[in-house]
Design an enzyme around this catalytic site. Structure first.
Site, PDB file in Angstrom:
ATOM      1  N   HIS A 265      58.289 -51.635 -19.979  1.00  0.00           N
ATOM      2  CA  HIS A 265      58.505 -49.950 -20.347  1.00  0.00           C
ATOM      3  C   HIS A 265      58.808 -49.099 -22.040  1.00  0.00           C
ATOM      4  O   HIS A 265      58.463 -48.438 -22.352  1.00  0.00           O
ATOM      5  CB  HIS A 265      59.963 -49.149 -19.987  1.00  0.00           C
ATOM      6  CG  HIS A 265      60.541 -48.115 -19.557  1.00  0.00           C
ATOM      7  ND1 HIS A 265      59.602 -47.155 -18.447  1.00  0.00           N
ATOM      8  CD2 HIS A 265      61.002 -47.318 -20.543  1.00  0.00           C
ATOM      9  CE1 HIS A 265      60.459 -46.357 -18.925  1.00  0.00           C
ATOM     10  NE2 HIS A 265      61.049 -46.506 -20.430  1.00  0.00           N
ATOM     11  N   GLU A 266      59.972 -49.466 -22.500  1.00  0.00           N
ATOM     12  CA  GLU A 266      59.840 -49.525 -23.834  1.00  0.00           C
ATOM     13  C   GLU A 266      58.784 -50.088 -25.081  1.00  0.00           C
ATOM     14  O   GLU A 266      58.345 -49.390 -25.858  1.00  0.00           O
ATOM     15  CB  GLU A 266      60.815 -50.718 -24.115  1.00  0.00           C
ATOM     16  CG  GLU A 266      62.791 -50.170 -23.921  1.00  0.00           C
ATOM     17  CD  GLU A 266      62.527 -48.661 -23.613  1.00  0.00           C
ATOM     18  OE1 GLU A 266      62.374 -47.817 -24.681  1.00  0.00           O
ATOM     19  OE2 GLU A 266      63.174 -48.097 -22.646  1.00  0.00           O
ATOM     20  N   HIS A 269      56.505 -46.508 -25.010  1.00  0.00           N
ATOM     21  CA  HIS A 269      56.735 -46.074 -25.982  1.00  0.00           C
ATOM     22  C   HIS A 269      56.686 -45.997 -27.314  1.00  0.00           C
ATOM     23  O   HIS A 269      56.660 -45.669 -27.892  1.00  0.00           O
ATOM     24  CB  HIS A 269      58.886 -46.127 -25.993  1.00  0.00           C
ATOM     25  CG  HIS A 269      59.200 -45.339 -24.766  1.00  0.00           C
ATOM     26  ND1 HIS A 269      59.214 -43.654 -24.530  1.00  0.00           N
ATOM     27  CD2 HIS A 269      60.501 -45.547 -23.762  1.00  0.00           C
ATOM     28  CE1 HIS A 269      59.719 -42.778 -23.217  1.00  0.00           C
ATOM     29  NE2 HIS A 269      60.367 -44.466 -22.803  1.00  0.00           N
ATOM     30  N   GLU A 295      57.623 -40.874 -21.940  1.00  0.00           N
ATOM     31  CA  GLU A 295      58.068 -41.301 -20.603  1.00  0.00           C
ATOM     32  C   GLU A 295      57.267 -41.516 -19.990  1.00  0.00           C
ATOM     33  O   GLU A 295      56.828 -42.395 -19.162  1.00  0.00           O
ATOM     34  CB  GLU A 295      59.073 -40.282 -19.977  1.00  0.00           C
ATOM     35  CG  GLU A 295      59.516 -41.402 -18.600  1.00  0.00           C
ATOM     36  CD  GLU A 295      60.654 -42.594 -19.244  1.00  0.00           C
ATOM     37  OE1 GLU A 295      61.022 -42.156 -20.477  1.00  0.00           O
ATOM     38  OE2 GLU A 295      61.200 -43.069 -18.623  1.00  0.00           O
TER      39      GLU A 295
HETATM   40 MG    MG Z   1      62.039 -44.457 -21.122  1.00  0.00          MG
END
Ligand code: MG
Length: 496
Positions: A265-266, A269, A295
């Site tokens: 997830h990160e 980003h 996101e």
């Molecule tokens: Mg996030």
């Protein structure tokens, strides 16, 4: 050369001071979460407060405001330069609209509220937090008035996190997903696994760290030159510049997907920040444009790639090599383990089918608090009623209910819906990517992520904050957010 206009160049020269303060403040924030000794918090908060006041002074400085206004009137600015003006006008507008005392009061109250929230959550005592929440809601309502809005006070707050998005947008958005998600969840629950033995399996933290680093290498995270991975209580990403992007994860010692999928997830980003055009460096458009678009990138990697069958196959050898218990499980097991579905009380642990219901609940309650239709005394009961209505379960205490998230104590009213926006957009971008990139699934299976990274660079990342979210989506995908892609994605994945 992206910035050619002389007036824009002057603005960028002035802006360098603002950028530098933000850079310092970002690094201090990262340090606070990752390295700082506990008792450093008081002095660090003072230092951060002083920096934010300096920033406020620089942004609202008459000379600077005039420079931006004059530049905005010029004809023939290119799209990069127009982006700079748009972003700065927003920053100036926000900084000037809210009186400095109110900013100061909010910062003081949220500082105290965060501490009160931690204690209240620990002791499961809502009454400890309630007076702070009252104060924050009162301040947020004032701020909405200062910022101004056309239809709904929540619009002013939502726009801070997602430029151009209003209650009208979000009501339509949630209206389109609420019923179909309920129906889907019911059908999925009939014959999809609700749990997996790996959820309680303990792991060796050092070994999982090695797995996480190997996965990051596989995905193309430039650990040796422009990026880091550290540990913090809540995983996050910070882009300090095009040459310095950092992510964190956590190691709880069991249920390794929490740590591993947080890393994926990160990474999403981080990749956004890493792939912004390097010519934008140190300018106002050198960051991702909004919370929701950001996101969408993290969710794309976490859900569309990280929770796919192909990804489970791709990383299986790595898992087997490093985690001794993995020999008992197959790639299919990993896939199921990453995708169990069941209504649960905690948002951050929710699967991709139930996740948006947690957000709808928060969005609904936030709106009602901002208009004053409900007050904070009603909140815990309403929270429980909505949980029952949306997910059929009820928390037994406050810490698994109304006290679980930090956001309200930080004054971040209007932030939650961007999580749903991003989750839904990830599926939409996944749809386009899998059509535009030949052999998309095959590439994931064999660990060739280069073309996928390039696709995201081309469609989203390189623009930084040049275009507002809606415009970016139209330009790159020919449409705004369309929840049907997300619903079709879930249906195909879980029901066919
Ligand atoms: Mg996030």
């Amino acid at each position: 050369m992206v910035f050619e206009n002389e007036k824009i160049k002057e603005i960028l020269e002035y802006y360098r001071k603002i950028w530098a303060l933000n850079h310092a403040s970002g690094l201090m924030g990262w340090d606070m979460e990752v390295y700082m000794p506990k008792e450093g918090v008081r002095e660090r908060s003072v230092a951060q407060g002083e920096l934010s006041m300096l920033l406020h002074q620089l942004i609202t400085d008459d000379k600077f405001v005039e420079m931006v206004e004059k530049a905005a009137e010029q004809e023939g600015l290119n799209e990069y330069e127009q982006g700079v003006i748009r972003v700065l006008k927003r920053e100036i507008k926000h900084a000037k609209a809210i009186p400095r005392e109110v900013i100061g009061e909010l910062s003081r109250v949220t500082g105290e509220a965060t501490m009160a929230w931690r204690e209240a959550r620990e002791k499961n005592d809502y009454e400890k937090f309630k007076p702070y929440l009252d104060k924050i809601i009162e301040l947020e309502r004032k701020i909405a008035d200062y910022l101004g809005y056309e239809e709904h006070p929540y619009d002013a707050l939502a726009d801070l996190f997602e430029e151009g998005y209003t209650v009208r947008d979000y009501d339509r958005f949630f209206g389109e997903i609420e019923k179909p998600l309920k129906n889907l969840l019911q059908k999925i629950m009939e014959n999809w696994p609700k749990e997996h033995p790996l959820e309680s399996r303990e792991y060796d933290k050092e070994k999982l760290k090695k797995v996480n680093l190997e996965i990051l290498k596989l995905l193309g995270y430039p650990l040796e030159s422009r990026a880091r991975m550290d540990v913090s209580a809540h995983p996050f990403t910070i882009g300090l510049g095009v040459g310095d992007v950092r992510i964190t994860t956590r190691y709880e010692g069991f249920d390794f997907k929490r740590s591993l999928l947080a890393v994926v997830h990160e990474f999403g980003h981080a990749l956004y920040e890493l792939q912004i055009s390097p010519e934008f460096s140190m300018s106002p458009i050198a960051h991702g444009v909004s919370s929701g678009i950001h996101e969408s990138q993290s969710r794309f990697w976490e859900n569309i790639i990280g929770r796919s069958k192909e990804f489970a196959e791709n990383i299986y050898p790595l898992l087997k090599e490093n985690l001794d218990f993995m020999a008992e499980y197959s790639p299919e097991d990993i896939y199921i383990y990453f995708n169990t579905v069941k209504p649960s009380l905690i948002r951050v642990e929710a699967d991709e089918v139930t996740y948006n219901m947690h957000i709808l609940l928060r969005y609904t309650l936030e709106k009602l608090m901002i208009t004053g239709e409900i007050n904070t005394s009603d909140l815990p009961e309403l929270w429980n009623e909505k949980m029952e209505e949306y997910l059929g379960i009820k928390p037994k205490d406050y810490k698994d209910g109304v006290l679980q998230d930090i956001h309200w104590s930080l004054g971040s009213i209007g932030y939650f819906p961007t999580y749903s926006l991003g989750t839904v957009l990830a599926a939409q971008i996944g749809y386009h990517a899998s059509r535009d990139i030949p052999g998309f699934q095959e590439k994931i299976r064999s660990g060739e992520y280069g073309e996928i990274r390039e696709y995201l660079r081309d469609k989203v990342h390189r623009y930084g904050s040049m275009y507002p979210p809606k415009e970016l989506l139209k330009k790159s995908f020919g449409e705004e957010v369309e929840p049907r892609y997300f619903l079709e994605y879930l249906e195909k994945k879980y029901l066919s």
